[in-house]
Design a protein around this motif. Sequence first.
Motif, short mmCIF file in Angstrom:
data_model
loop_
_atom_site.label_atom_id
_atom_site.label_comp_id
_atom_site.label_asym_id
_atom_site.label_seq_id
_atom_site.Cartn_x
_atom_site.Cartn_y
_atom_site.Cartn_z
N GLN A 20 -10.53 4.55 2.15
CA GLN A 20 -9.90 4.23 0.86
C GLN A 20 -10.15 2.76 0.52
OE1 GLN A 20 -8.01 6.17 -1.52
NE2 GLN A 20 -8.54 4.29 -2.60
N ARG A 21 -10.57 2.52 -0.70
CA ARG A 21 -10.76 1.13 -1.15
C ARG A 21 -9.65 0.77 -2.12
NH1 ARG A 21 -16.56 1.59 -1.07
NH2 ARG A 21 -17.40 -0.01 0.27
N LEU A 22 -9.15 -0.44 -1.99
CA LEU A 22 -8.13 -0.94 -2.90
C LEU A 22 -8.65 -2.22 -3.53
CD1 LEU A 22 -5.06 -0.56 -0.51
CD2 LEU A 22 -5.79 1.06 -2.27
N PRO A 41 -1.66 10.29 -2.77
CA PRO A 41 -1.03 9.25 -3.59
C PRO A 41 -0.45 9.77 -4.90
CG PRO A 41 -3.31 8.68 -3.03
CD PRO A 41 -3.05 10.01 -2.45
N VAL A 80 0.87 -1.18 0.00
CA VAL A 80 0.00 0.00 0.00
C VAL A 80 0.90 1.22 0.00
CG1 VAL A 80 -1.83 1.24 1.22
CG2 VAL A 80 -1.76 -1.26 1.30
N ALA A 81 0.86 1.96 -1.08
CA ALA A 81 1.72 3.14 -1.21
C ALA A 81 1.30 4.20 -0.18
CB ALA A 81 1.60 3.70 -2.62
N PRO A 82 2.18 5.16 0.11
CA PRO A 82 1.81 6.21 1.07
C PRO A 82 0.55 6.96 0.60
CG PRO A 82 4.16 6.30 0.58
CD PRO A 82 3.56 5.30 -0.37
N GLY A 83 -0.26 7.38 1.56
CA GLY A 83 -1.38 8.25 1.22
C GLY A 83 -2.76 7.65 1.38
N ALA A 84 -2.86 6.41 1.91
CA ALA A 84 -4.20 5.84 2.13
C ALA A 84 -4.87 6.60 3.27
CB ALA A 84 -4.09 4.37 2.47
#
Lengths: 105, 316
Positions: free
Chosen positions: B181-183, B270, B173-177
């Motif tokens: 937030q849905r992935l 992000p 999970v990249a920075p900024g969630a």
Amino acid sequence: MSIETEVLWLDEHRVVSLEELVQCSGLAREELLELVHGGVIPAREVHGTSYTFSARVIGVARTASRLRSELELDITGLGVALRLLERVSTLEDEIARLRAILPRG
Amino acid sequence: MKYSDYYAALGVERGASQDEIKKAYRRLAQKFHPDVSKEPEAEARFKEVAEAYQTLKDPEKRAAYDALGQRPQGEEFRPPPDWTRQHSAGGDEHAFDDVDFADLFARFGARGGRGGPFGSAHGGMPGQDFEVPVEISIEDAFRGTTLELQLSMPEYDDAGRLHRVPHAVKARVAPGAVDGQRLRLPGKGGKGFQGGRDGDLYLDISLKPHRLYRATGHDLYVDLPLAPWEAALGASVEVPTLAGTVNLKVPAGTPSGQKLRLSGRGLPRPRGGAGDLFAVAQVVVPSPLSERERELYGALRDATSTNPRRRFAEGA
């Protein structure tokens, strides 16, 4: 042993097609279009019969699919439920924002 | 596996009509549906109710369920061999060896032309999508993190038998969630059957409460305790940020509740940029007072013309 996998962010920067939205949500194309035309699921761009959406709406479409199948709602009831859920979500976000501003004390 | 009393889950008698079962389900589904209910345990209750309804609404599944007899809820249980032979594809008496009770009836029709939702006339059944809530810390949201999830998913083998299969999923999970937030992890849900595509895995991110910071979107708030003289005279104070301590100039005459913005010190976005960090001033009254402090506050009281309750008089 797991391999690191592709992660897609479902946010406003990512664009999905109507076909992808159908696949992700499990809703039928016609049902989705009724929700789009009713203003419940906003399209990002419409060119004739071609639609694109912000990936953020995948969550809304999946909720619609769950509500339709699990509460046996018709498309009208679904539209009302989704609008109310959207209002609840907006209010919850606002409460969270106000709580964040308040000192913990 | 543990026995589930589906009639009890729906609150109906075992002899209930299909109409009574449907009404009971609708009433409970409206109450506990996790998308609309804030009741505690709503999701777990809805799952029980939905599982019960999926079986009892279908006369064939209901008859098979009834044939298992009535047992206490949660009793350790194994379907009798004759029942298994009768209800499995090809009379396989091991067909249900490693499934949950919830999977027992979902399996009907997977093979053998029983005609359920899993028929393969169109060349395969897509795998199930799964949605999993994941809590991460504010530090992880700031720096990014790798999630290692251990999931258990129902999966069909080549013979059409259903199994619970452990799935280890590793996702960066990249920075900024942020909260909400849905992935989407394509193809990481349940396996497709007979050529159907694999399902997807959805992660619903939420941020754990933090001892210092409160997050709203990409902005962060932190309480900034100030001594009365710092608030009155101004000061340079140290403020903790996620990237380390920074000095903040507090202007003279800062009241409690004043938000002081540290631009770009919130959570990263992000696609570039970052939210802000707001330090919320909180004037802290010294207590207990020493004799000397009491004297000085008394002198201040005598010297000042400030009336903090002036607005009361104006409103009279």
